[in-house]
Write an enzyme that holds these catalytic residues in place. Structure first.
Site, PDB file in Angstrom:
ATOM      1  N   LEU A 219       0.848  -1.181   0.000  1.00 55.68           N
ATOM      2  CA  LEU A 219       0.000   0.000   0.000  1.00 55.68           C
ATOM      3  C   LEU A 219       0.888   1.236   0.000  1.00 55.68           C
ATOM      4  CD1 LEU A 219      -2.758  -0.868   2.660  1.00 55.68           C
ATOM      5  CD2 LEU A 219      -2.945  -0.968   0.161  1.00 55.68           C
ATOM      6  N   ASP A 220       0.388   2.321  -0.617  1.00 59.35           N
ATOM      7  CA  ASP A 220       1.129   3.571  -0.635  1.00 59.35           C
ATOM      8  C   ASP A 220       1.282   4.129   0.776  1.00 59.35           C
ATOM      9  OD1 ASP A 220       1.120   3.351  -3.390  1.00 59.35           O
ATOM     10  OD2 ASP A 220      -0.602   4.682  -3.646  1.00 59.35           O
ATOM     11  N   LEU A 221       2.184   5.088   0.911  1.00 56.97           N
ATOM     12  CA  LEU A 221       2.455   5.740   2.192  1.00 56.97           C
ATOM     13  C   LEU A 221       1.189   6.301   2.830  1.00 56.97           C
ATOM     14  CD1 LEU A 221       4.804   6.767   4.105  1.00 56.97           C
ATOM     15  CD2 LEU A 221       4.709   8.886   2.784  1.00 56.97           C
TER      16      LEU A 221
ATOM     17  N   THR B 271      -1.984   5.440   2.109  1.00 57.33           N
ATOM     18  CA  THR B 271      -3.122   4.518   2.065  1.00 57.33           C
ATOM     19  C   THR B 271      -3.148   3.670   3.329  1.00 57.33           C
ATOM     20  OG1 THR B 271      -3.013   4.421  -0.352  1.00 57.33           O
ATOM     21  CG2 THR B 271      -4.240   2.682   0.755  1.00 57.33           C
TER      22      THR B 271
ATOM     23  N   HIS C 164      -0.380   2.311  -8.595  1.00 52.32           N
ATOM     24  CA  HIS C 164      -1.333   3.333  -8.141  1.00 52.32           C
ATOM     25  C   HIS C 164      -2.672   3.206  -8.871  1.00 52.32           C
ATOM     26  CE1 HIS C 164       2.076   6.265  -6.697  1.00 52.32           C
ATOM     27  NE2 HIS C 164       1.953   5.182  -5.947  1.00 52.32           N
TER      28      HIS C 164
END
Length: 228
Positions: free
Chosen positions: A101-103, A105, A184
């Site tokens: 997961l992104d930073l 998210t 993304h």
């Protein structure tokens, strides 16, 4: 495994320091003092350091974690704290995220040291579904449901996304289920239809639902492991 390698990993110290502890008779294997770092240990033996048992890792490990914002899913990052901060497990650095997961998210992260298992989650050929709760900047329209079903043309890519299930909760919130993991992807899908993702939260991977509080983790049940 060599005893000095095992101790270095579990105690978090260099092999030089491990050898000093061995020479000081601080380590026993099955209640016998061992001073050689080259001593070979197996999973059935009891290793103690200063009379405290060091638990060995037997078999593969599988965990779910509720990731907060501000943490990265890699095991080492020079700029941001990693999800390993939340894990109180021996040799946690051997675990990896099965789908990052992104930073910014939040939500469900699966952690394991089983590479084949994580491949079944991340490889496009297995079509493992992931479900996200999405908060949008602009109001959502009902016609997006069909657009997401047909596939979205992402900027810089030649093929449409695979059919996705969009459920509109209210004007600015939706639940989206996708079966691939492009870079993304969720944010780019909404950007392609003229909207901006304000907040993103992963709720489910396959049949595994997030059921723990933010910042907590737990082992997966065998049923959950087998479901993927």
């Amino acid at each position: 495994m060599r005893l000095d390698k095992f101790l270095s990993h579990h105690l978090g110290i260099s092999r030089t320091l491990v050898n000093k502890e061995l020479k000081a008779s601080n380590v026993t294997v099955d209640d016998q003092v061992i001073k050689s770092g080259a001593y070979q240990i197996n999973a059935q033996q009891v290793i103690k350091y200063q009379d405290n048992i060091i638990e060995q890792i037997n078999g593969k490990r599988y965990f779910m974690l509720h990731k907060p914002q501000g943490y990265v899913c890699s095991t080492d990052d020079p700029d941001h704290p990693t999800v390993l901060y939340f894990l109180d497990e021996p040799m946690a650095e051997k675990l990896h995220a099965a789908g990052r997961l992104d930073l910014d998210t939040t939500g469900l992260v699966l952690l394991t040291d089983d590479g084949q298992w994580s491949h079944r989650i991340t490889s496009p050929k297995y079509h493992c579904e992931k479900t996200y709760l999405v908060e949008l900047e602009q109001p959502l329209s009902e016609d997006l449901i069909e657009q997401f079903t047909q596939g979205i043309a992402l900027k810089g890519e030649s093929t449409l996304t695979k059919p996705a299930i969009l459920e509109i909760i209210d004007a600015h919130h939706a639940r989206l289920t996708i079966s691939e993991g492009r870079y993304h992807q969720v944010k780019r899908m909404f950007a392609a239809v003229g909207n901006h993702v304000v907040a993103l939260h992963r709720q489910q991977i396959g049949a595994i639902n997030l059921d723990i509080a933010e910042g907590e983790y737990r082992p997966l049940t065998q049923v959950e492991v087998d479901s993927l």
